[in-house]
Write an enzyme that holds these catalytic residues in place. Sequence first.
Site, short mmCIF file in Angstrom:
data_model
loop_
_atom_site.label_atom_id
_atom_site.label_comp_id
_atom_site.label_asym_id
_atom_site.label_seq_id
_atom_site.Cartn_x
_atom_site.Cartn_y
_atom_site.Cartn_z
N PHE A 1 22.10 12.13 -17.17
CA PHE A 1 22.84 11.36 -16.16
C PHE A 1 22.45 9.88 -16.17
O PHE A 1 23.18 9.04 -15.65
CB PHE A 1 22.63 11.96 -14.76
CG PHE A 1 21.41 11.46 -14.04
CD1 PHE A 1 20.16 11.98 -14.31
CD2 PHE A 1 21.52 10.46 -13.09
CE1 PHE A 1 19.04 11.50 -13.66
CE2 PHE A 1 20.40 9.98 -12.43
CZ PHE A 1 19.16 10.50 -12.71
N LYS A 2 21.31 9.56 -16.79
CA LYS A 2 20.87 8.16 -16.77
C LYS A 2 21.86 7.24 -17.50
O LYS A 2 21.89 6.04 -17.24
CB LYS A 2 19.47 8.06 -17.35
CG LYS A 2 18.44 8.70 -16.41
CD LYS A 2 17.02 8.49 -16.85
CE LYS A 2 16.04 8.95 -15.78
NZ LYS A 2 16.02 10.42 -15.61
N ASP A 3 22.68 7.81 -18.39
CA ASP A 3 23.70 6.99 -19.05
C ASP A 3 24.68 6.38 -18.05
O ASP A 3 25.19 5.29 -18.28
CB ASP A 3 24.50 7.85 -20.06
CG ASP A 3 23.66 8.28 -21.26
OD1 ASP A 3 22.82 7.49 -21.72
OD2 ASP A 3 23.86 9.42 -21.72
#
Length: 461
Positions: free
Chosen positions: A109-111
């Site tokens: 999810f960090k993208d």
Amino acid sequence: MRYISTRGGITPITFKDAVMMGLASDGGLILPQTYPTVSRDQLESWRRLSYPELAYEIISLYVDDIPASDLKNLIDNSYATFSHPEVTPLVAKNGVYILELFHGVTLAFKDVALQFLGNIFEYILAERNQIMNIIGATSGDTGSAAIHGVRGKKGISIFILHPYGKTSAVQALQMTSVTDVNVHNIAVRGTFDDCQDMVKELFGDLDFKEKYSLGAVNSINWARVLAQVVYYFYAWLRVTDEADAPVHFSVPTGNFGDIFAGYVSKCMGLPIDKLLLATNENNILTRFINASDYSLGEVVSTVSPSMDIQIASNFERYLFHLFAERPDRVIEAFAELKEYGRILCTPDEMAIVRKDFCSVSINQTDTLQAIRDFYSETGYILDPHTAVGVKAALELLPSNSSRICLATAHPAKFSETVEQSLGFQAPVPESVKALYGKPTRCEILPADLDKVRNFLVAHIG
Ligand SMILES: *Cc1c(COP(=O)(O)O)cnc(C)c1O
């Protein structure tokens, strides 16, 4: 919109200055002066927007120093890199909704935040005719997402330290297979803590920091939180189209960044019932919510390594609101934490906490079991971080409500653990298969600050 510090020591600044400052210059965290509220009518009018369109509506409420067309371009470019047309699709399984946040380039999810941050950095640096050398330490997920957020970007070089041989195989390849000239991977013969200590030393050397324009991409940048607010709205709009039940979110939590974005959505008026904060054995935040016990323990290594954290860096943002936005109280609390290893809250404050949050800690045995159970009931494979949140939701949230579980990583990213649980590996996406056999570039160095510093100086543009 102007931005302030949780420690009260900066004069209000603009969005662009807040992004470039990262950590506030007084040591606090940066927050908007107020949260814009979204009316029910406005929410309804957003129902049919695409993800990038919705992102623009929400982000532009917080940004008044970038022209609309430029901001739109930055947002469109950030989410064009996602492999799913919905960017963050929802799937309904076994009475819960899985909000898949892992369709970005590094499958975590960090993208969602770091694609946006990389584009914003490049935009502001070009406008100000400045450069930035990003230095960071990673145990896996943040480093790879940051590298992919800034690869090939003008005005930016990035140096990421990771512990040699101690990340998952996919994580290492996602970093070292990026051979753009502005990307430098350093594999340190040591632990993640060695990496982090060296990065802290480099930032602590203020002359060095100034001379080489050092910058950071850690989870405290306000732009990261802001980008994450969008998918709470997106998910809410999707599930309430189908049912009129109360909406809860279950969030596998480490640094409190992701769930803080949920809290911000709630402050903006999004009708969220409870935010469920799910932890692994590193459960300081669960002890806080359930037993008013915010006392530091030792970090335990688990099968959900991106949540193996004791000091949640974004928690200070929440404490600022809990403490009625009084910087003196925040400063006092962190002095207390330093001296006694704990923070105390009043019963009134704890009542406020429990209005918005509930929490449970899921141990590793139960996490592995949850992956097995969910697979046998639905055929869907959870990654170990997502499994913590799903197990928590099934345990704590009423089944007649809409339970949205944030899926923070693709199972193929943690295939060792999935195999340990299921006896076979999760199907590997094409993008991961393509990593094997790609040329890689990585400098292997001892855990020696002088050697690392020399490498930086030799390679800084
Ligand atoms: C970073 C990360 C988390 C924790 O998110 P926070 O914002 O630090 O709470 C959970 N799962 C995965 C896969 C992550 O990479």
